[in-house]
Design a protein around this motif. Structure first.
Motif, PDB file in Angstrom:
ATOM      1  N   HIS A 144       7.102  -6.107  -3.973  1.00  0.00           N
ATOM      2  CA  HIS A 144       5.636  -6.002  -3.853  1.00  0.00           C
ATOM      3  C   HIS A 144       5.078  -6.447  -5.128  1.00  0.00           C
ATOM      4  CE1 HIS A 144       7.112  -4.262  -0.174  1.00  0.00           C
ATOM      5  NE2 HIS A 144       6.086  -4.421   0.370  1.00  0.00           N
ATOM      6  N   LEU A 145       4.467  -7.421  -5.385  1.00  0.00           N
ATOM      7  CA  LEU A 145       3.712  -7.682  -6.578  1.00  0.00           C
ATOM      8  C   LEU A 145       2.446  -7.245  -7.159  1.00  0.00           C
ATOM      9  CD1 LEU A 145       4.588 -11.611  -6.844  1.00  0.00           C
ATOM     10  CD2 LEU A 145       6.122  -9.851  -7.608  1.00  0.00           C
ATOM     11  N   GLY A 146       2.057  -6.281  -6.339  1.00  0.00           N
ATOM     12  CA  GLY A 146       0.721  -5.449  -6.606  1.00  0.00           C
ATOM     13  C   GLY A 146      -0.484  -5.845  -6.097  1.00  0.00           C
ATOM     14  N   ASP A 147      -1.668  -5.364  -6.610  1.00  0.00           N
ATOM     15  CA  ASP A 147      -2.946  -5.394  -5.865  1.00  0.00           C
ATOM     16  C   ASP A 147      -3.002  -5.286  -4.411  1.00  0.00           C
ATOM     17  OD1 ASP A 147      -4.053  -6.143  -8.353  1.00  0.00           O
ATOM     18  OD2 ASP A 147      -4.757  -8.068  -8.041  1.00  0.00           O
ATOM     19  N   TYR A 148      -2.635  -3.952  -4.240  1.00  0.00           N
ATOM     20  CA  TYR A 148      -2.787  -3.478  -2.790  1.00  0.00           C
ATOM     21  C   TYR A 148      -4.141  -3.327  -2.309  1.00  0.00           C
ATOM     22  CZ  TYR A 148       1.900  -2.754  -4.724  1.00  0.00           C
ATOM     23  OH  TYR A 148       3.123  -3.090  -5.027  1.00  0.00           O
ATOM     24  N   VAL A 149      -4.978  -2.905  -3.350  1.00  0.00           N
ATOM     25  CA  VAL A 149      -6.329  -2.532  -2.866  1.00  0.00           C
ATOM     26  C   VAL A 149      -7.260  -3.571  -3.331  1.00  0.00           C
ATOM     27  CG1 VAL A 149      -5.702  -0.247  -3.131  1.00  0.00           C
ATOM     28  CG2 VAL A 149      -6.670  -1.411  -5.197  1.00  0.00           C
ATOM     29  N   ASP A 150      -8.622  -3.291  -2.786  1.00  0.00           N
ATOM     30  CA  ASP A 150      -9.908  -3.923  -3.206  1.00  0.00           C
ATOM     31  C   ASP A 150     -10.181  -5.337  -2.288  1.00  0.00           C
ATOM     32  OD1 ASP A 150     -10.270  -2.138  -4.994  1.00  0.00           O
ATOM     33  OD2 ASP A 150      -9.724  -3.139  -6.816  1.00  0.00           O
ATOM     34  N   ARG A 151     -11.544  -5.724  -2.202  1.00  0.00           N
ATOM     35  CA  ARG A 151     -11.993  -6.721  -1.487  1.00  0.00           C
ATOM     36  C   ARG A 151     -11.550  -6.765   0.065  1.00  0.00           C
ATOM     37  NH1 ARG A 151      -9.655 -10.630  -6.109  1.00  0.00           N
ATOM     38  NH2 ARG A 151     -11.264 -10.365  -7.715  1.00  0.00           N
ATOM     39  N   GLY A 152     -10.544  -6.468   0.467  1.00  0.00           N
ATOM     40  CA  GLY A 152     -10.140  -6.515   1.890  1.00  0.00           C
ATOM     41  C   GLY A 152     -10.732  -5.260   2.663  1.00  0.00           C
ATOM     42  N   PRO A 153     -10.645  -5.153   4.131  1.00  0.00           N
ATOM     43  CA  PRO A 153     -11.128  -4.055   4.660  1.00  0.00           C
ATOM     44  C   PRO A 153     -10.424  -2.741   4.669  1.00  0.00           C
ATOM     45  CG  PRO A 153     -10.199  -5.634   6.324  1.00  0.00           C
ATOM     46  CD  PRO A 153     -10.073  -6.178   4.811  1.00  0.00           C
ATOM     47  N   ASP A 154      -9.122  -2.613   4.408  1.00  0.00           N
ATOM     48  CA  ASP A 154      -8.133  -1.450   4.623  1.00  0.00           C
ATOM     49  C   ASP A 154      -7.423  -1.153   3.552  1.00  0.00           C
ATOM     50  OD1 ASP A 154      -7.632   0.737   5.965  1.00  0.00           O
ATOM     51  OD2 ASP A 154      -6.301  -0.325   7.455  1.00  0.00           O
ATOM     52  N   SER A 155      -7.934  -1.040   2.457  1.00  0.00           N
ATOM     53  CA  SER A 155      -7.217  -0.477   1.418  1.00  0.00           C
ATOM     54  C   SER A 155      -6.497   0.879   1.560  1.00  0.00           C
ATOM     55  CB  SER A 155      -7.846  -0.313  -0.063  1.00  0.00           C
ATOM     56  OG  SER A 155      -8.363  -1.583  -0.406  1.00  0.00           O
ATOM     57  N   ARG A 156      -7.391   1.655   2.145  1.00  0.00           N
ATOM     58  CA  ARG A 156      -6.447   2.851   2.693  1.00  0.00           C
ATOM     59  C   ARG A 156      -5.353   2.911   3.609  1.00  0.00           C
ATOM     60  NH1 ARG A 156      -9.378   8.780   4.409  1.00  0.00           N
ATOM     61  NH2 ARG A 156      -7.552   9.571   4.949  1.00  0.00           N
ATOM     62  N   GLY A 157      -5.437   1.976   4.614  1.00  0.00           N
ATOM     63  CA  GLY A 157      -4.494   1.857   5.238  1.00  0.00           C
ATOM     64  C   GLY A 157      -3.310   1.113   4.875  1.00  0.00           C
ATOM     65  N   VAL A 158      -3.370   0.324   3.745  1.00  0.00           N
ATOM     66  CA  VAL A 158      -2.353  -0.391   2.933  1.00  0.00           C
ATOM     67  C   VAL A 158      -1.505   0.526   2.343  1.00  0.00           C
ATOM     68  CG1 VAL A 158      -1.933  -2.099   0.966  1.00  0.00           C
ATOM     69  CG2 VAL A 158      -3.348  -2.801   2.872  1.00  0.00           C
ATOM     70  N   LEU A 159      -2.240   1.340   1.671  1.00  0.00           N
ATOM     71  CA  LEU A 159      -1.558   2.490   0.695  1.00  0.00           C
ATOM     72  C   LEU A 159      -0.832   3.512   1.756  1.00  0.00           C
ATOM     73  CD1 LEU A 159      -4.053   3.071  -2.147  1.00  0.00           C
ATOM     74  CD2 LEU A 159      -2.143   2.063  -2.274  1.00  0.00           C
ATOM     75  N   ASP A 160      -1.348   3.849   2.761  1.00  0.00           N
ATOM     76  CA  ASP A 160      -0.725   4.932   3.631  1.00  0.00           C
ATOM     77  C   ASP A 160       0.505   4.137   4.271  1.00  0.00           C
ATOM     78  OD1 ASP A 160      -0.904   7.335   4.953  1.00  0.00           O
ATOM     79  OD2 ASP A 160      -1.201   6.029   6.812  1.00  0.00           O
ATOM     80  N   TYR A 161       0.223   2.863   4.730  1.00  0.00           N
ATOM     81  CA  TYR A 161       1.535   2.111   5.105  1.00  0.00           C
ATOM     82  C   TYR A 161       2.532   2.255   4.016  1.00  0.00           C
ATOM     83  CZ  TYR A 161       4.130  -1.952   6.913  1.00  0.00           C
ATOM     84  OH  TYR A 161       5.054  -2.941   7.165  1.00  0.00           O
ATOM     85  N   LEU A 162       2.076   1.833   3.014  1.00  0.00           N
ATOM     86  CA  LEU A 162       3.300   1.690   1.793  1.00  0.00           C
ATOM     87  C   LEU A 162       3.755   3.380   1.655  1.00  0.00           C
ATOM     88  CD1 LEU A 162       1.483  -0.641  -0.526  1.00  0.00           C
ATOM     89  CD2 LEU A 162       3.594  -1.424   0.811  1.00  0.00           C
ATOM     90  N   VAL A 163       3.090   4.330   1.568  1.00  0.00           N
ATOM     91  CA  VAL A 163       3.489   5.658   1.499  1.00  0.00           C
ATOM     92  C   VAL A 163       4.776   5.843   2.566  1.00  0.00           C
ATOM     93  CG1 VAL A 163       2.964   8.131   1.531  1.00  0.00           C
ATOM     94  CG2 VAL A 163       1.508   6.443  -0.004  1.00  0.00           C
ATOM     95  N   GLN A 164       4.281   5.619   3.685  1.00  0.00           N
ATOM     96  CA  GLN A 164       4.971   5.961   4.741  1.00  0.00           C
ATOM     97  C   GLN A 164       6.434   5.003   4.768  1.00  0.00           C
ATOM     98  OE1 GLN A 164       3.198   5.902   8.631  1.00  0.00           O
ATOM     99  NE2 GLN A 164       1.270   6.572   8.028  1.00  0.00           N
ATOM    100  N   GLY A 165       6.561   3.849   4.377  1.00  0.00           N
ATOM    101  CA  GLY A 165       7.563   3.062   4.519  1.00  0.00           C
ATOM    102  C   GLY A 165       8.521   3.511   3.062  1.00  0.00           C
TER     103      GLY A 165
END
Length: 246
Positions: free
Chosen positions: A40-61
């Protein structure tokens, strides 16, 4: 021939990230390969609606043992720094500007950036709201990943500097000096950071940022040697040098 998978910038778009992962899973099943890493090349957060969900999904994976490599993007670095204790107010203001997208990230944690109390209070609220596992993830992101003939990073490299001596600020922020350089860099540089309409292969570099932060998709590719193939719902689509993937 080494096989690697890669995903471009995500920017808080959880559903699009999951769709890209589904394309990778389908390709893994077709070729029978569970060992090739997914970078994954980065920029998981900002601009979109669910940065928290993205980080949580990555943590769980990662906790579940997924064969993922997570690189640091400039947006991830700024969020990490915002949550730290030594961030200048000017840097905070930049993250919270409409252009950068920190307000949307805070909103995904239920925090309104315009709340009373000033910068210090806003930072305290964010520290309380962002789970420790997500903060640890932001701290642990890698600056690059070098595998075989491919060098993965978020933004690009400083041309002329050995790959193992690159400065992290260049790896997550550089644009013009890298994008305009047509020399071979000793490895195929796979990066995001600079939005394009479609995956672009320039011979010495491949740009995977297809604008998820502006309504575009999260693109996924498979790289075998230095051959790049875009993953689509209809299967593999080669992206030869000099032509953008459809």
């Amino acid at each position: 021939m080494l096989r690697s998978y890669a995903i471009g910038d995500i920017h808080g778009q959880l559903a699009r990230l999951q769709a890209a992962h589904a394309l990778v899973a389908a390709d893994r099943a077709r070729v029978g390969d569970d060992t090739a890493p997914l970078v994954h090349l980065g920029d998981y957060v900002d601009r979109g609606p669910d940065s928290r969900g993205v980080l949580d999904y990555l943590v769980q994976g990662l906790a579940a043992g997924e064969n993922w490599v997570l690189l640091r993007g400039n947006h991830d670095a700024v969020m990490r720094d915002f949550l730290g204790s030594d961030v200048a107010d000017a840097d905070v203001a930049g993250w919270l500007s409409g252009r950068f997208g920190g307000r949307e990230t805070l909103a995904s944690y239920g925090i309104t950036a315009a709340a009373d109390g000033g910068t210090a209070a806003l930072r305290r609220r964010a520290r309380d709201a962002v789970p420790a596992a997500q903060r640890a993830l932001l701290d642990a992101l890698a600056p690059f990943h070098h595998r075989g003939e491919v060098f993965f990073c978020h933004a690009g490299i400083r041309p002329g500097v050995p790959l193992d001596a690159q400065d992290e600020q260049d790896l997550i922020w550089i644009r013009g000096e890298f994008l305009d350089d047509r020399r071979d860099h000793g490895a195929l540089i796979v990066h995001g950071h600079t939005p394009v309409d479609r995956v672009e292969h320039h011979g010495n570099r491949v740009d995977l940022d297809t604008g998820a932060g502006y309504g575009g998709p999260v693109s996924a590719v498979v790289i075998e040697g230095r051959d790049v193939v875009l993953l689509t719902p209809g299967g593999r689509m080669p992206v030869p040098p000099g032509r953008a993937g459809d």
